[in-house]
Design an enzyme around this catalytic site. Structure first.
Site, PDB file in Angstrom:
ATOM      1  N   ASP A 458       0.833  -1.205   0.000  1.00  0.00           N
ATOM      2  CA  ASP A 458       0.000   0.000   0.000  1.00  0.00           C
ATOM      3  C   ASP A 458       0.867   1.254   0.000  1.00  0.00           C
ATOM      4  O   ASP A 458       2.063   1.204   0.303  1.00  0.00           O
ATOM      5  CB  ASP A 458      -0.906  -0.031   1.241  1.00  0.00           C
ATOM      6  CG  ASP A 458      -2.260   0.587   0.974  1.00  0.00           C
ATOM      7  OD1 ASP A 458      -2.364   1.444   0.079  1.00  0.00           O
ATOM      8  OD2 ASP A 458      -3.227   0.220   1.684  1.00  0.00           O
ATOM      9  N   ASP A 523     -10.784   1.549  -3.566  1.00  0.00           N
ATOM     10  CA  ASP A 523     -11.290   1.163  -2.247  1.00  0.00           C
ATOM     11  C   ASP A 523     -12.806   1.018  -2.276  1.00  0.00           C
ATOM     12  O   ASP A 523     -13.404   0.653  -1.270  1.00  0.00           O
ATOM     13  CB  ASP A 523     -10.901   2.214  -1.199  1.00  0.00           C
ATOM     14  CG  ASP A 523      -9.543   1.917  -0.582  1.00  0.00           C
ATOM     15  OD1 ASP A 523      -8.966   0.861  -0.907  1.00  0.00           O
ATOM     16  OD2 ASP A 523      -9.055   2.744   0.212  1.00  0.00           O
TER      17      ASP A 523
HETATM   18  C1  GLA Z   1      -5.826   1.645   2.145  1.00  0.00           C
HETATM   19  C2  GLA Z   1      -6.208   0.523   1.207  1.00  0.00           C
HETATM   20  C3  GLA Z   1      -7.262  -0.335   1.832  1.00  0.00           C
HETATM   21  C4  GLA Z   1      -6.762  -0.889   3.145  1.00  0.00           C
HETATM   22  C5  GLA Z   1      -6.302   0.244   4.041  1.00  0.00           C
HETATM   23  C6  GLA Z   1      -5.614  -0.273   5.278  1.00  0.00           C
HETATM   24  O1  GLA Z   1      -6.863   2.550   2.286  1.00  0.00           O
HETATM   25  O2  GLA Z   1      -6.614   1.047  -0.023  1.00  0.00           O
HETATM   26  O3  GLA Z   1      -7.626  -1.390   0.961  1.00  0.00           O
HETATM   27  O4  GLA Z   1      -5.715  -1.782   2.919  1.00  0.00           O
HETATM   28  O5  GLA Z   1      -5.412   1.117   3.398  1.00  0.00           O
HETATM   29  O6  GLA Z   1      -5.211   0.749   6.107  1.00  0.00           O
END
Ligand code: GLA
Length: 727
Positions: A458, A523
């Site tokens: 990430d 997301d």
């Molecule tokens: C980001 C990612 C999510 C998740 C969160 C965890 O927002 O896009 O899918 O993994 O971080 O903190």
């Protein structure tokens, strides 16, 4: 009357890939111009004649020569639009280059390299065009070498500059945000500059670094279209300009200036070019194939894309081993093959990551949440027949962490300036080798000590004050260091797959895809939003790398409540996964999800090798595409309805990519989802056990009528070619 002093065509070159021809011509030994980028032209074309035929008339009130729209348009040659190079000496004097072509051009059937020198400044300019291994895409790169004795400063070096057709009226671009990636925008091309730029240190959801230029009248299946994709993740600038003389130019490059010392070479980074004569689908086929054959590197190429379970929207930071084991059991029972443990598993002595304000940087297992470490959970997951994946965000650090306390000087900061936080976090300075060594050591330890076959990597904040400790810009070096870290990890752990996530789809580009095998498109697990995004992303990305999860009944990012069949149908058309608290499923939802997951597994080999065709439904509320295998013997059609049918009945949907003379047996796979209302009666043989037998030409030219459906439903249609005359 003034007459133009006519420049002479001194050299010409051509490069032909499977779908496009580039022709370059140098006039009076200046930097070459791309005089044609587009459809293939005759093999025996007289390129000198072509170059001469393209000379333009002059009117009054202008210079006696039209400024050369070369691969690097130069101020020094009287070019009055945006120049391809913008450089100065250390005192700020502009470098008014007049590059002169060198003898040293390399012209092979698969690559073209032209060099030019500017002796006054001691500069070499090099443009490279090369046909990628997929045979369709042409990659381009410009380089500038400082052969002088003094530093210079380069604010802008465009990758080889291309002309755009003057018959195109608009650009297709993508301008999204968090949970709304790949939002299509149609931008009219008009006089002046249209500029898209990311200085975020990641690709960004707002300016996907690629664009499509459809010619007037181009649709999904027909017409001419050009595409350019810039293959770098840290920053970019793409500009389209229509000049006062009507010509158009397309430039792409890094938006970060740099000092170039004697002996150093600056690269513009890579652009990928495609052209199609068969509409947007032709472009998408070339680009998807490019990603499959030239960009991705699979640790285990033969392995089918496993169904994921990701625990993020089930538990967030609230990790409890018993709950996670329970979720793993439920996921496995539904058909999941990989369990991904998301954010929240790590921490340091005295500190757990219970929200997003702490612990980034401390990549050690939190013993308060995992008293016996990760292995009991991993063993459990593996005993259920699944592999284990782990979330990490290596480039980041919270101030509340042992790492930030021990090494405050490892954070990106500018002396005496206040650094803004993003999601409560800071960015590590990867231009410092100690930082990279630390990250490698931590990741290497995790991957060596545990059975982990996948990282969800990430990157949740933009870079600001993006300078190193000496105050020098670092966006490009930071990205290069990241790529090098990926390389080092791949060498040490060649079987590990990596997903590129950045607050969802904030780091999706052909640069990061050289090091990763999946993107987290968004997301948003809202299937309604996802269907639209996946439909657009398909122009550039093959479905097997587009992570798509079946989200919770009540979508966490939109509040929508969507039926399981729709959520599952959308997910299975990408790289399928589940991401929800599986304890919420009722029996019917679980049965539906199991059935769709089985269908994904039965069809993934086909879907992940097939060509996708976006269809042109009669009504705007329908978005449909189909996958067809190489010999058009089989297809799978996904037809999503995003709003209520405006008419009293449904219109036929025309298919694509089939063999016109062949007969196909066609079934509505999910016909049991037909309900009254909205479909009171549907007498089509499509819903009968024998299905419908029609020719490819009938399916493509007359079309297929599907039942009426509520909004946010999807019809899945299967088709198989009949051999011989059986029906
Ligand atoms: C980001 C990612 C999510 C998740 C969160 C965890 O927002 O896009 O899918 O993994 O971080 O903190």
């Amino acid at each position: 009357m003034t007459t133009q002093s006519e420049p002479k065509v001194t050299r010409t070159w051509r490069l032909d890939s499977a779908c496009q021809t580039l022709v370059l011509a140098s006039y009076d030994d200046g930097l070459p111009e791309v005089i044609h980028w587009g459809a293939l032209i005759a093999v025996n074309e007289d390129l000198g004649a072509l170059a001469r035929a393209g000379r333009r008339p002059l009117t009054n009130g202008v210079l006696d020569q039209i400024g050369s729209l070369s691969v690097c348009p130069e101020e020094g040659r009287g070019f009055q639009g945006q120049t391809g190079i913008d450089a100065r000496d250390t005192e700020g004097r502009p470098l008014l280059t007049q590059f002169v072509l060198a003898e040293s051009a390399v012209a092979r059937s698969d690559a073209l390299v032209v060099e030019a020198f500017d002796e006054k400044y001691g500069l070499t300019y090099r443009a490279t065009f090369a046909i990628a291994v997929d045979g369709g895409v042409i990659e381009g790169e410009a380089e500038l070498v400082n052969r002088g004795t003094r530093d210079i400063h380069v604010d802008w070096l465009a990758a080889p500059v291309l002309p755009l057709p003057e018959t195109a009226s608009h650009l297709l671009e993508f301008a999204g945000r968090w949970t709304r990636e790949f939002a299509l925008s149609r931008v009219p091309i008009q006089r002046g500059v249209h500029l898209r730029e990311s200085r975020r240190g990641r690709t960004g959801q707002d300016h996907f670094p690629g664009l499509v230029v459809p010619d007037r009248g181009t649709g999904e299946h027909s017409g001419s279209a050009h595409a350019l994709i810039f293959a770098f993740s840290g920053c970019h600038r793409i500009l389209v300009e229509e000049l006062a003389d009507g010509r158009r130019q397309l430039q792409a490059g890094l938006c970060e200036g740099t000092r170039l010392s004697p002996g150093e070479t600056l690269s513009s980074q890579r652009i990928c070019l495609a052209h199609s004569d068969t509409g947007l689908n032709g472009l998408s086929h070339t680009l998807q194939r490019h990603v499959r054959e030239a960009v991705l590197r699979w640790p285990q190429p033969q392995r089918p894309r496993p169904v994921h379970y990701n625990c993020w929207e089930a538990v967030y930071f609230d990790h409890d081993v018993a709950t996670l084991k329970d979720l793993a059991e439920r996921a496995a029972a539904l058909g999941a093959e990989r369990f991904v443990l998301d954010d929240g598993w790590f921490g340091s002595a005295g500190q757990s990551r219970n929200d997003d304000t702490t612990s980034l940087g401390d990549w050690t297992v939190d013993r308060r949440k995992y008293p016996d470490g990760l292995d009991p959970l991993i063993d459990h997951v593996e005993a259920l027949g699944m592999n284990f994946g782990l979330w990490v965000e290596p480039e980041m650090v919270n101030l509340e962490s042992a790492l930030a306390r021990a090494h405050p000087d490892w954070l990106i900061a500018s002396e005496g300036r206040v650094q803004i936080e993003g999601r409560g976090q800071h960015v590590l300075d990867l231009t410092n080798p100690k930082v990279v060594d630390y990250l490698f050591e931590r990741l290497d330890a995790l991957l060596s000590e545990h059975s982990i076959d996948y990282l969800k990597w990430d990157m949740n904040r933009d870079l600001t004050l993006a300078v190193d400790r000496a105050g020098m810009p670092l966006l490009v070096r930071q990205t290069d260091a990241l790529y090098a870290l990926f390389e080092r990890l791949a060498e040490a752990h060649p079987s590990v797959e990596i997903e590129s996530c950045a607050s969802g789809g904030g780091r999706i580009d052909y640069g990061i895809l050289r090091h990763t095998q999946r993107v987290w498109l968004s997301d948003s697990n809202d299937a309604h939003e996802r269907w639209r995004m996946q439909h657009e992303a398909m122009l550039f990305l093959p479905p097997e790398i587009v992570g798509s999860h079946v989200g919770p009944r009540h979508c966490h990012t939109s509040g929508r409540v969507l039926p399981m069949a729709f959520r599952a149908g959308v997910a299975l058309s990408g790289h399928m996964g589940f991401e929800m608290d599986l304890r919420e499923l009722d029996g019917e939802e679980a049965a539906t999800l199991t059935r769709y997951t089985r269908f994904y597994k039965e069809n993934r080999d086909f879907l992940h090798a097939a060509r996708q065709f976006r269809l042109e439904p009669a009504r705007d509320h329908v978005r449909a595409h189909m996958s067809v295998d190489a010999d058009a013997s089989r297809f799978l059609l996904f037809c999503g309805m995003l709003a209520a049918e405006p008419n009293e009945t449904a219109s036929p949907l025309k298919l694509a990519g089939l063999e016109p003379e062949a007969l196909y047996r066609v079934h509505l796979w999910n016909r049991d989802e037909m309900t009254v209302p909205p479909t009171r009666s549907f007498a089509s043989p499509l819903v009968g056990d024998d299905g419908l037998v029609l020719s490819g030409s009938a399916l493509m030219r007359v079309g297929l009528v599907l039942p009426l459906a509520f909004p946010d439903r999807m019809w899945i249609v299967t088709g198989e070619r009949l051999e011989g005359n059986q029906s």
